[in-house]
Scaffold this motif. Structure first.
Motif, PDB file in Angstrom:
ATOM      1  N   MET A   1       0.934  -1.222   0.009  1.00 25.16           N
ATOM      2  CA  MET A   1       0.013   0.004   0.119  1.00 25.16           C
ATOM      3  C   MET A   1       0.960   1.300   0.078  1.00 25.16           C
ATOM      4  SD  MET A   1      -2.814  -0.699   2.808  1.00 25.16           S
ATOM      5  CE  MET A   1      -4.417  -0.372   2.418  1.00 25.16           C
ATOM      6  N   THR A   2       0.508   2.265  -0.773  1.00 26.08           N
ATOM      7  CA  THR A   2       1.271   3.456  -0.942  1.00 26.08           C
ATOM      8  C   THR A   2       0.369   4.719  -0.259  1.00 26.08           C
ATOM      9  OG1 THR A   2       0.842   3.690  -3.251  1.00 26.08           O
ATOM     10  CG2 THR A   2       3.040   2.701  -2.571  1.00 26.08           C
ATOM     11  N   PHE A   3       1.013   5.512   0.368  1.00 27.43           N
ATOM     12  CA  PHE A   3       0.037   6.586   1.022  1.00 27.43           C
ATOM     13  C   PHE A   3       0.864   8.023   0.741  1.00 27.43           C
ATOM     14  CE2 PHE A   3      -0.557   2.775   3.811  1.00 27.43           C
ATOM     15  CZ  PHE A   3      -2.207   2.772   3.598  1.00 27.43           C
ATOM     16  N   GLU A   4      -0.024   8.892   0.782  1.00 25.03           N
ATOM     17  CA  GLU A   4       0.683  10.180   0.283  1.00 25.03           C
ATOM     18  C   GLU A   4       0.632  10.915   1.621  1.00 25.03           C
ATOM     19  OE1 GLU A   4      -1.722  13.308  -1.778  1.00 25.03           O
ATOM     20  OE2 GLU A   4      -2.251  11.569  -3.079  1.00 25.03           O
ATOM     21  N   THR A   5      -0.357  11.082   2.452  1.00 27.85           N
ATOM     22  CA  THR A   5      -0.413  11.908   3.879  1.00 27.85           C
ATOM     23  C   THR A   5      -0.152  11.149   4.966  1.00 27.85           C
ATOM     24  OG1 THR A   5      -2.711  11.212   3.919  1.00 27.85           O
ATOM     25  CG2 THR A   5      -2.328  13.191   2.654  1.00 27.85           C
ATOM     26  N   ILE A   6       0.183   9.931   5.053  1.00 25.40           N
ATOM     27  CA  ILE A   6       0.508   9.079   6.282  1.00 25.40           C
ATOM     28  C   ILE A   6       1.561   7.957   6.226  1.00 25.40           C
ATOM     29  CG2 ILE A   6      -1.893   8.976   7.174  1.00 25.40           C
ATOM     30  CD1 ILE A   6      -1.897   6.041   6.437  1.00 25.40           C
ATOM     31  N   LEU A   7       2.347   7.707   7.165  1.00 24.06           N
ATOM     32  CA  LEU A   7       3.571   6.552   7.115  1.00 24.06           C
ATOM     33  C   LEU A   7       3.009   5.453   7.519  1.00 24.06           C
ATOM     34  CD1 LEU A   7       6.436   8.921   8.148  1.00 24.06           C
ATOM     35  CD2 LEU A   7       5.616   8.380   5.857  1.00 24.06           C
ATOM     36  N   LEU A   8       3.243   4.286   7.121  1.00 20.87           N
ATOM     37  CA  LEU A   8       2.787   3.093   7.938  1.00 20.87           C
ATOM     38  C   LEU A   8       3.954   1.976   8.129  1.00 20.87           C
ATOM     39  CD1 LEU A   8       0.452   1.259   8.810  1.00 20.87           C
ATOM     40  CD2 LEU A   8       0.114   0.446   6.243  1.00 20.87           C
ATOM     41  N   ASP A   9       4.034   1.365   9.421  1.00 20.45           N
ATOM     42  CA  ASP A   9       5.151   0.768   9.460  1.00 20.45           C
ATOM     43  C   ASP A   9       4.495  -0.324  10.590  1.00 20.45           C
ATOM     44  OD1 ASP A   9       7.727   0.252   9.758  1.00 20.45           O
ATOM     45  OD2 ASP A   9       7.849   1.040  11.648  1.00 20.45           O
ATOM     46  N   LYS A  10       5.180  -1.476  10.247  1.00 27.36           N
ATOM     47  CA  LYS A  10       4.852  -2.766  11.194  1.00 27.36           C
ATOM     48  C   LYS A  10       6.103  -3.437  11.674  1.00 27.36           C
ATOM     49  CE  LYS A  10       2.203  -4.574   7.695  1.00 27.36           C
ATOM     50  NZ  LYS A  10       1.473  -5.575   6.892  1.00 27.36           N
ATOM     51  N   GLN A  11       5.710  -3.593  13.124  1.00 25.03           N
ATOM     52  CA  GLN A  11       7.020  -4.042  13.689  1.00 25.03           C
ATOM     53  C   GLN A  11       6.520  -4.952  15.037  1.00 25.03           C
ATOM     54  OE1 GLN A  11      10.554  -1.806  14.845  1.00 25.03           O
ATOM     55  NE2 GLN A  11      11.170  -2.003  12.499  1.00 25.03           N
ATOM     56  N   ASP A  12       7.173  -6.064  15.416  1.00 21.14           N
ATOM     57  CA  ASP A  12       6.677  -6.692  16.537  1.00 21.14           C
ATOM     58  C   ASP A  12       5.419  -6.730  16.806  1.00 21.14           C
ATOM     59  OD1 ASP A  12       9.505  -6.896  16.864  1.00 21.14           O
ATOM     60  OD2 ASP A  12       9.630  -5.000  18.058  1.00 21.14           O
ATOM     61  N   GLY A  13       4.761  -7.112  15.819  1.00 22.02           N
ATOM     62  CA  GLY A  13       3.076  -7.080  16.365  1.00 22.02           C
ATOM     63  C   GLY A  13       2.401  -5.734  16.206  1.00 22.02           C
ATOM     64  N   VAL A  14       3.042  -4.830  16.139  1.00 17.28           N
ATOM     65  CA  VAL A  14       2.385  -3.378  16.404  1.00 17.28           C
ATOM     66  C   VAL A  14       2.146  -2.679  14.865  1.00 17.28           C
ATOM     67  CG1 VAL A  14       2.549  -1.118  17.199  1.00 17.28           C
ATOM     68  CG2 VAL A  14       3.160  -3.333  18.720  1.00 17.28           C
ATOM     69  N   GLY A  15       1.164  -2.077  14.402  1.00 18.92           N
ATOM     70  CA  GLY A  15       1.081  -1.265  13.235  1.00 18.92           C
ATOM     71  C   GLY A  15       1.229   0.285  13.635  1.00 18.92           C
ATOM     72  N   LEU A  16       1.976   0.914  13.009  1.00 18.50           N
ATOM     73  CA  LEU A  16       2.134   2.177  13.424  1.00 18.50           C
ATOM     74  C   LEU A  16       1.724   3.343  12.090  1.00 18.50           C
ATOM     75  CD1 LEU A  16       3.215   4.827  15.071  1.00 18.50           C
ATOM     76  CD2 LEU A  16       5.505   4.253  14.075  1.00 18.50           C
ATOM     77  N   ILE A  17       0.619   4.014  12.431  1.00 17.02           N
ATOM     78  CA  ILE A  17       0.242   5.138  11.527  1.00 17.02           C
ATOM     79  C   ILE A  17       0.715   6.367  12.039  1.00 17.02           C
ATOM     80  CG2 ILE A  17      -1.864   6.245  10.567  1.00 17.02           C
ATOM     81  CD1 ILE A  17      -3.508   3.504  11.123  1.00 17.02           C
ATOM     82  N   THR A  18       1.642   6.955  11.218  1.00 18.75           N
ATOM     83  CA  THR A  18       2.194   8.249  11.640  1.00 18.75           C
ATOM     84  C   THR A  18       1.484   9.203  10.491  1.00 18.75           C
ATOM     85  OG1 THR A  18       4.196   7.506  12.055  1.00 18.75           O
ATOM     86  CG2 THR A  18       4.206  10.000  11.765  1.00 18.75           C
ATOM     87  N   LEU A  19       0.647  10.300  11.162  1.00 22.65           N
ATOM     88  CA  LEU A  19      -0.045  11.447  10.404  1.00 22.65           C
ATOM     89  C   LEU A  19       1.387  12.169   9.710  1.00 22.65           C
ATOM     90  CD1 LEU A  19      -3.046  12.438  12.489  1.00 22.65           C
ATOM     91  CD2 LEU A  19      -2.617  10.538  11.030  1.00 22.65           C
ATOM     92  N   ASN A  20       1.483  12.581   8.409  1.00 25.01           N
ATOM     93  CA  ASN A  20       2.497  13.183   7.629  1.00 25.01           C
ATOM     94  C   ASN A  20       1.987  14.057   6.890  1.00 25.01           C
ATOM     95  OD1 ASN A  20       5.201  13.215   7.381  1.00 25.01           O
ATOM     96  ND2 ASN A  20       5.159  11.814   5.611  1.00 25.01           N
ATOM     97  N   ARG A  21       1.407  15.214   7.285  1.00 25.98           N
ATOM     98  CA  ARG A  21       1.391  16.381   6.550  1.00 25.98           C
ATOM     99  C   ARG A  21       2.026  17.554   7.353  1.00 25.98           C
ATOM    100  NH1 ARG A  21      -4.139  18.436   5.087  1.00 25.98           N
ATOM    101  NH2 ARG A  21      -2.841  19.555   3.374  1.00 25.98           N
ATOM    102  N   PRO A  22       3.281  17.738   7.637  1.00 25.42           N
ATOM    103  CA  PRO A  22       3.975  18.597   8.427  1.00 25.42           C
ATOM    104  C   PRO A  22       3.346  20.258   7.889  1.00 25.42           C
ATOM    105  CG  PRO A  22       5.713  17.629   7.073  1.00 25.42           C
ATOM    106  CD  PRO A  22       4.268  16.760   6.979  1.00 25.42           C
ATOM    107  N   GLU A  23       3.381  20.144   6.728  1.00 24.62           N
ATOM    108  CA  GLU A  23       3.219  21.787   6.094  1.00 24.62           C
ATOM    109  C   GLU A  23       2.018  22.180   6.710  1.00 24.62           C
ATOM    110  OE1 GLU A  23       2.937  18.874   4.519  1.00 24.62           O
ATOM    111  OE2 GLU A  23       1.091  18.963   3.217  1.00 24.62           O
TER     112      GLU A  23
END
Ligand code: HXC
Length: 258
Positions: A1-23
């Motif tokens: 999956m590719t995203f424009e405004t968030i980052l998605l990471d998966k590690q050790d059973g945890v999904g991390l959604i980072t909101l990413n519109r710093p501007e």
């Protein structure tokens, strides 16, 4: 999956959604709301994932719905697109626990997004608010309903009618925030908590979440009955047997999420 405004990471059973519109201090535009919804559904369907974290930046979790995107819309436009319905529907369907790791501003829709999560851990610089009234509108992603259930009518009215901000201390005092962490330690602390939850029996965790949510939806009598029946049903899982045996044998349980 590719995203424009968030980052998605998966590690050790945890999904991390980072909101990413710093501007735009992570303002929630349509794309971001759609992407958060898609990421939540994908993580919830992933059997390796036992907990989800949503976070923003050090300066802003999210400074609200995107005012620039909304500014020219008419009543008919917002009625027809009903953009904020989807994210609430998705939170209703997600069985995996979702933790909000909030640093900086969580305003308007940002505060509402955090409150839609199962609990909020705040950095010491967090600021919560429902400032929509200053724009001539009211909260539209559940703020009047969730904030009132969480902090009670008096403080919710104060926040929603004045648009003032609440700091992390006040948030913790009033039950909006479960814990406060130094801003530099926020993400590691919350990821650690999420990893601990993800290591538990996934069916038991999903049932604990569902049953706790019922407390806000039903009578005490029905809620207690529902809890007891769910408790009974968990005796059908292998994880229940393993958890109790591990305690008796003085070892760590090995949950298979079955
Ligand atoms: C669009 C936003 C934004 C928002 C900030 N920005 N908040 N853009 N929508 N909600 C943009 C600014 O325009 C600016 O971009 C950049 O982000 C940095 O913001 P500044 O204002 O320069 O930062 P600062 O001076 O540090 O002030 C931070 C702030 C302020 C106090 C958080 O940005 C602010 O008050 N934002 C609006 C908060 C708000 O009213 N939220 C509720 C939205 S309504 P440019 O390019 O201009 O420099 C809502 C409704 C939800 O959420 C329910 C549906 C109806």
């Amino acid at each position: 999956m590719t995203f424009e405004t968030i980052l998605l990471d998966k590690q050790d059973g945890v999904g991390l959604i980072t909101l990413n519109r710093p501007e735009a201090l992570n303002a929630l535009n349509s794309t971001l709301l759609d992407e958060v919804a898609d990421a939540l559904i994908a993580l919830d369907e992933d059997s390796d994932i036992g907990a989800i974290v949503i976070t923003g930046s050090e300066k802003a979790f999210a400074a609200g719905a995107d005012i620039k995107e909304m500014a020219e819309l008419s009543f008919a436009d917002v009625l027809k697109t009903d953009k904020f319905a989807l994210i609430n529907r998705v939170f209703e369907q997600v069985r995996t626990p979702v933790i909000a790791a909030v640093a900086g501003y969580a305003l308007g829709g940002g505060c509402e997004l955090a409150m839609a999560c199962d609990f909020i851990i705040a950095a010491d610089n967090a600021k919560f608010g429902q400032p929509e009234i200053k724009l001539g509108v009211i909260p539209g992603i559940g703020g009047t309903q969730r904030l009132t259930r969480i902090v009670g009518k008096s403080k919710a009215m104060d926040m929603i009618l004045t648009g003032r901000m609440m700091d992390a201390e006040e948030g913790e005092r009033s039950g909006l925030v479960s814990r406060i962490v130094a801003v530099d330690d926020l993400l590691e602390t919350v990821l650690g908590i999420a990893r601990d939850i993800a290591a538990l029996s996934h069916p038991a965790v999903a049932m604990a979440k569902e049953t706790t949510d019922r407390a806000l939806e039903t009578t005490l009598h029905e809620g207690i009955l529902y809890e007891r029946r769910v408790f009974h049903s968990l005796f059908a899982t292998e994880d229940r047997r393993e958890g109790m045996l591990a305690f008796i044998e003085k070892r760590q349980p090995k949950f298979k999420h079955q």
